[in-house]
Design a protein around this motif. Structure first.
Motif, PDB file in Angstrom:
ATOM      1  N   GLN A  26       0.826  -1.199   0.000  1.00 20.53           N
ATOM      2  CA  GLN A  26       0.000   0.000   0.000  1.00 20.53           C
ATOM      3  C   GLN A  26       0.864   1.254   0.000  1.00 20.53           C
ATOM      4  N   HIS A  27       0.281   2.329  -0.494  1.00 22.26           N
ATOM      5  CA  HIS A  27       0.934   3.643  -0.434  1.00 22.26           C
ATOM      6  C   HIS A  27       1.068   4.036   1.035  1.00 22.26           C
ATOM      7  N   GLY A  28       2.161   4.721   1.373  1.00 17.67           N
ATOM      8  CA  GLY A  28       2.348   5.189   2.739  1.00 17.67           C
ATOM      9  C   GLY A  28       1.164   6.033   3.197  1.00 17.67           C
ATOM     10  N   GLN A  29       0.910   6.032   4.484  1.00 16.73           N
ATOM     11  CA  GLN A  29      -0.206   6.787   5.034  1.00 16.73           C
ATOM     12  C   GLN A  29       0.162   8.263   5.195  1.00 16.73           C
ATOM     13  N   LEU A  30      -0.878   9.092   5.221  1.00 16.90           N
ATOM     14  CA  LEU A  30      -0.709  10.534   5.385  1.00 16.90           C
ATOM     15  C   LEU A  30      -0.116  10.849   6.756  1.00 16.90           C
ATOM     16  N   LEU A  31       0.941  11.630   6.757  1.00 18.89           N
ATOM     17  CA  LEU A  31       1.615  12.039   7.990  1.00 18.89           C
ATOM     18  C   LEU A  31       1.257  13.477   8.354  1.00 18.89           C
ATOM     19  N   GLY A  32       1.130  14.338   7.346  1.00 22.51           N
ATOM     20  CA  GLY A  32       0.830  15.740   7.601  1.00 22.51           C
ATOM     21  C   GLY A  32       0.881  16.542   6.316  1.00 22.51           C
ATOM     22  N   TRP A  33       0.930  17.851   6.463  1.00 16.70           N
ATOM     23  CA  TRP A  33       0.971  18.749   5.315  1.00 16.70           C
ATOM     24  C   TRP A  33       2.181  19.666   5.443  1.00 16.70           C
ATOM     25  N   ALA A  34       2.805  19.950   4.327  1.00 20.12           N
ATOM     26  CA  ALA A  34       3.919  20.891   4.300  1.00 20.12           C
ATOM     27  C   ALA A  34       3.365  22.316   4.287  1.00 20.12           C
ATOM     28  N   MET A  35       4.238  23.274   4.514  1.00 18.41           N
ATOM     29  CA  MET A  35       3.817  24.683   4.534  1.00 18.41           C
ATOM     30  C   MET A  35       3.250  25.139   3.183  1.00 18.41           C
ATOM     31  N   ASP A  36       3.618  24.440   2.102  1.00 13.13           N
ATOM     32  CA  ASP A  36       3.099  24.815   0.791  1.00 13.13           C
ATOM     33  C   ASP A  36       1.750  24.167   0.493  1.00 13.13           C
ATOM     34  N   GLY A  37       1.220  23.387   1.436  1.00 13.53           N
ATOM     35  CA  GLY A  37      -0.101  22.784   1.278  1.00 13.53           C
ATOM     36  C   GLY A  37      -0.094  21.369   0.729  1.00 13.53           C
ATOM     37  N   PHE A  38       1.056  20.897   0.243  1.00 10.64           N
ATOM     38  CA  PHE A  38       1.116  19.530  -0.273  1.00 10.64           C
ATOM     39  C   PHE A  38       1.222  18.539   0.886  1.00 10.64           C
ATOM     40  N   LYS A  39       0.687  17.346   0.664  1.00  5.50           N
ATOM     41  CA  LYS A  39       0.662  16.314   1.700  1.00  5.50           C
ATOM     42  C   LYS A  39       2.032  15.640   1.846  1.00  5.50           C
ATOM     43  N   ILE A  40       2.297  15.154   3.062  1.00  2.56           N
ATOM     44  CA  ILE A  40       3.507  14.378   3.339  1.00  2.56           C
ATOM     45  C   ILE A  40       3.056  12.986   3.764  1.00  2.56           C
TER      46      ILE A  40
END
Length: 167
Positions: A26-40
């Motif tokens: 599976q794709h890695g799970q969402l950890l958070g968002w960067a300051m530019d709005g893209f997901k990490i």
């Protein structure tokens, strides 16, 4: 830059065995968002493979929902998250002062996870600029496809015609 928090839920899949419930493809799970709005996201990409990232640590490709978008992946090496705000377009080093934390990148200005649908990628980018992708170099990401069925139909038709002619 801080080390990836492997004790948090998004990283458990990367650190436990299948016998304990890991889902390695599976794709890695969402950890958070960067300051530019893209997901990490956590380490792995779709299929459990390593993500092919740009110098900033991000790429275009499917996320855990299957949608195509630009996003970052945490890494097990420095920089653990982002080296800059992407897409890097090969300009990461210009954003660094002192120590350079840029990833090696994929060898192109725009990095796309191999196997990503070009049509889906272009549909995502069309929201802003339908010609954007054509302005930059990309890594080899397009899915490998077998020759179209039409080619097989044409070849079979020609064989049948030649067989009929030479009978």
């Amino acid at each position: 830059f801080h080390k990836s928090p492997e004790c948090l839920e998004p990283f458990k899949n990367a650190s436990i065995g299948v016998e304990h419930g890991a889902k390695p493809y599976q794709h890695g799970q969402l950890l958070g968002w960067a300051m530019d709005g893209f997901k990490i996201f956590a380490y792995q990409d779709v299929g459990g493979v390593d993500p092919v990232v740009d110098e900033c640590g991000g790429h275009f490709g499917p996320i855990d929902s299957g949608e195509i978008e630009y996003h970052y992946h945490s890494r097990q090496i420095v920089p653990y998250h982002l080296a800059c705000q992407g897409p890097s377009l090969g300009n990461c080093a210009e954003t660094q002062r002192g120590t350079n934390y840029c990833h090696p990148g994929c060898g192109a200005e725009v990095c796309v996870q191999p196997g990503t649908s070009e049509a889906a990628l272009r549909a995502y980018l069309d929201q802003w600029d339908p010609t954007w992708l054509d302005k930059y170099t990309t890594n080899d990401y397009k899915p490998k496809v077998e020759p179209a069925k039409e080619n097989h139909i044409i070849e079979n038709t020609i064989r049948k015609l030649l067989d009929n002619i030479f009978e």
